[in-house]
Design a protein around this motif. Structure first.
Motif, PDB file in Angstrom:
ATOM      1  N   ALA A  10      39.134  62.748  42.094  1.00  0.00           N
ATOM      2  CA  ALA A  10      39.298  62.430  43.521  1.00  0.00           C
ATOM      3  C   ALA A  10      37.984  61.941  44.111  1.00  0.00           C
ATOM      4  N   LEU A  16      45.898  61.909  43.777  1.00  0.00           N
ATOM      5  CA  LEU A  16      46.307  63.320  43.849  1.00  0.00           C
ATOM      6  C   LEU A  16      47.774  63.524  43.519  1.00  0.00           C
ATOM      7  N   HIS A  17      48.576  62.448  43.683  1.00  0.00           N
ATOM      8  CA  HIS A  17      50.023  62.566  43.402  1.00  0.00           C
ATOM      9  C   HIS A  17      50.399  62.026  42.026  1.00  0.00           C
ATOM     10  N   HIS A  26      51.777  65.695  37.449  1.00  0.00           N
ATOM     11  CA  HIS A  26      51.758  67.145  37.678  1.00  0.00           C
ATOM     12  C   HIS A  26      52.553  67.888  36.624  1.00  0.00           C
ATOM     13  N   ARG A  48      45.182  70.244  45.152  1.00  0.00           N
ATOM     14  CA  ARG A  48      45.386  68.951  45.836  1.00  0.00           C
ATOM     15  C   ARG A  48      45.443  69.168  47.354  1.00  0.00           C
ATOM     16  N   VAL A  66      50.779  70.489  47.965  1.00  0.00           N
ATOM     17  CA  VAL A  66      50.320  69.102  48.136  1.00  0.00           C
ATOM     18  C   VAL A  66      51.005  68.431  49.319  1.00  0.00           C
TER      19      VAL A  66
END
Ligand code: SDX
Length: 430
Positions: A80, A228-229, A232, A317, A364
């Protein structure tokens, strides 16, 4: 260290069943139960798969208790801070950070494939103006399997690359077309002189009637949100892509299945539900009544943006997005009273014994909607934004599943508690 062996004993016969454990590079061991039904006539039972490893993967690692998230071993906090979404896409797809030349080539490939077939554009005319953007995006992405017959050999590495490039490159364009359709504005074509985030803003908000100036703060915020997305582990939508793809279906249709799964408010649809909840709460003084509802077993209301199947600590996140929300709002010179509500809600919830005992932390989705709103993106597009970020993760997992030497079609079993065998009764005798 040699693998552990677990012993299961049949209480009726005293017969012992040996089950081998397998260790990962980090994280919990798994017990290999593949022989359990064949040799012992037993299934395991795990609705929601909370204790089940559905596959072996090298892509993303999560430690829910420590609040750790790593893409190919790199902590998401470092990515990030130092990386870009294009670089993270390359990392997730290929396993290592790219050289400068590899990144340039990858970025050029994505940039020069952002246009969509004009006949795909005409599909949007088939939707009513108030169709939910997620419904349009899922449908149009699924229709890509009707357009691209040149790369359907899923065993061909080049075809797999082209599929991933097309999904990553064209999803923002499809998303923008869905948005323009809802607001009745003409579609804005992508521009190859813009970076990924800037191009999305351009396609969303530029209109023929006047020049549109892209705010670099907004573009950078989008790039960070996409990082960040991006992936996962085996979340609901990614597991859906893996399961759909395991039948060797057309990969575009597997991604469309993932988009559909992401839409649910328990999953990616939560970012849209968080904004609606914050607007419903309205002011900080109304927070206690909503917390009471969230704790009431007879009330289906849940605090959207709180809780997580894996994270029993703060979602790493959410921490990054929380900090970014303040920075972006300050840089954009915007204040949002909903942010005050969100901050107060978080403060109260994290002190409430119910949330503390159940380890329900912001996830998130809790803050991301506030940033999307500050960027001028409508609430109905929030989950589409999540899909744009997550698409690369879906592609990476689909590729890993398709090339897995132990890969098989996904076909879970069940615990049957329905009627035992019974004979048909004629209607006159019922
Ligand atoms: C995402 O899997 C992923 O990785 C997903 C994701 C990704 O990047 O792909 O991280 C993205 O989907 C984040 C989650 C977004 N969803 C929400 O914010 C919706 C609100 N959250 C809940 O619906 C819930 O927390 C889930 C769906 C996220 C998790 O559900 P679980 O793991 O099945 O947990 P649970 O429903 O069994 O809850 C455990 C307990 C229950 O109470 P008891 O029955 O034990 O008494 O906690 C309670 C729940 O009632 N609970 C909540 C709550 N979440 C759980 N109570 C109030 N508010 C909440 N938000």
């Amino acid at each position: 260290m040699s693998a552990k062996t677990y012993i299961l004993m049949d209480p009726a016969t005293g017969k012992k069943i040996e089950l081998k454990a397998r260790a990962g590079s980090v994280g919990p061991d798994v017990i290999d139960i593949r022989s359990l039904y064949g040799e012992q006539g037993l299934f395991t039972y795990d609705p929601g798969f909370g204790s089940t490893a559905a596959c072996e993967s090298k892509i993303t690692y999560i430690d829910g208790d420590q609040g750790i998230l790593m893409y190919r071993g790199y902590p998401v906090e470092q990515l990030a801070e130092k990386s870009s979404f294009m670089e993270v896409c390359y990392l997730l797809l290929h396993g290592d950070l790219p050289t400068a030349a590899q990144l340039e080539e990858f970025t050029h490939t994505v940039t020069t494939h952002t246009m969509i077939n004009e006949t795909i554009l005409r599909l949007f005319n088939g939707f009513h103006y108030d169709a939910h953007p997620m419904a349009m995006v899922a449908g149009v992405v699924g229709s890509m399997s009707a357009f691209y017959h040149d790369t359907t050999d899923i065993m061909n590495p080049r075809h797999r690359d082209i599929f991933a490039h097309r999904i990553i490159a064209k999803l923002p364009t499809i998303a923008a077309a869905a948005y323009k359709h809802t607001v009745g504005q003409p579609f804005t074509y992508p521009r190859n002189d813009l970076d990924y985030g800037s191009n999305l803003l351009h396609m969303f908000f530029a209109v023929p009637a006047q020049p549109y100036e892209i705010d670099p703060v907004a573009a950078q915020a989008l790039d960070l949100l996409f990082i960040l997305h991006a992936d996962h582990e085996q979340n609901c939508s990614t597991s859906t892509v893996r399961l759909a793809g395991s039948s060797q279906a057309n990969p575009y249709s597997a991604i469309a299945a993932g988009i559909a799964a992401l839409w649910g408010p328990a999953h990616g649809g939560a970012n849209e539900a968080v904004l609606e909840m914050l607007e419903q709460i309205g002011t900080p003084d109304r927070i206690p009544q909503f917390i009471a509802r969230a704790k009431d077993k007879n009330d289906s209301f849940r605090l959207m943006g709180f809780g997580h199947r894996v994270y029993k600590n703060y979602d790493p996140r959410a921490k990054i997005i929380r900090t970014m929300t303040h920075k972006v709002l300050n840089q954009l010179g915007k204040a949002d009273p909903l942010l005050d509500v969100a901050m107060r809600l978080e403060e109260i919830a994290l002190q409430d014994p119910y949330f503390v005992e159940k380890k329900l932390y912001p996830n998130v989705d809790f803050y991301s909607g506030i940033i999307y709103k500050a960027l001028g993106i409508p609430t109905s597009m929030f989950t589409v934004m999540f899909a744009i970020g997550r698409a690369v993760g879906w592609c990476a997992h689909w590729r890993e599943m398709i090339t897995d030497p132990e890969g098989r079609i996904g076909r879970p079993r069940q615990l049957y508690t329905g009627p035992a065998r019974r004979d048909y009764v004629d209607v006159g005798k019922r």
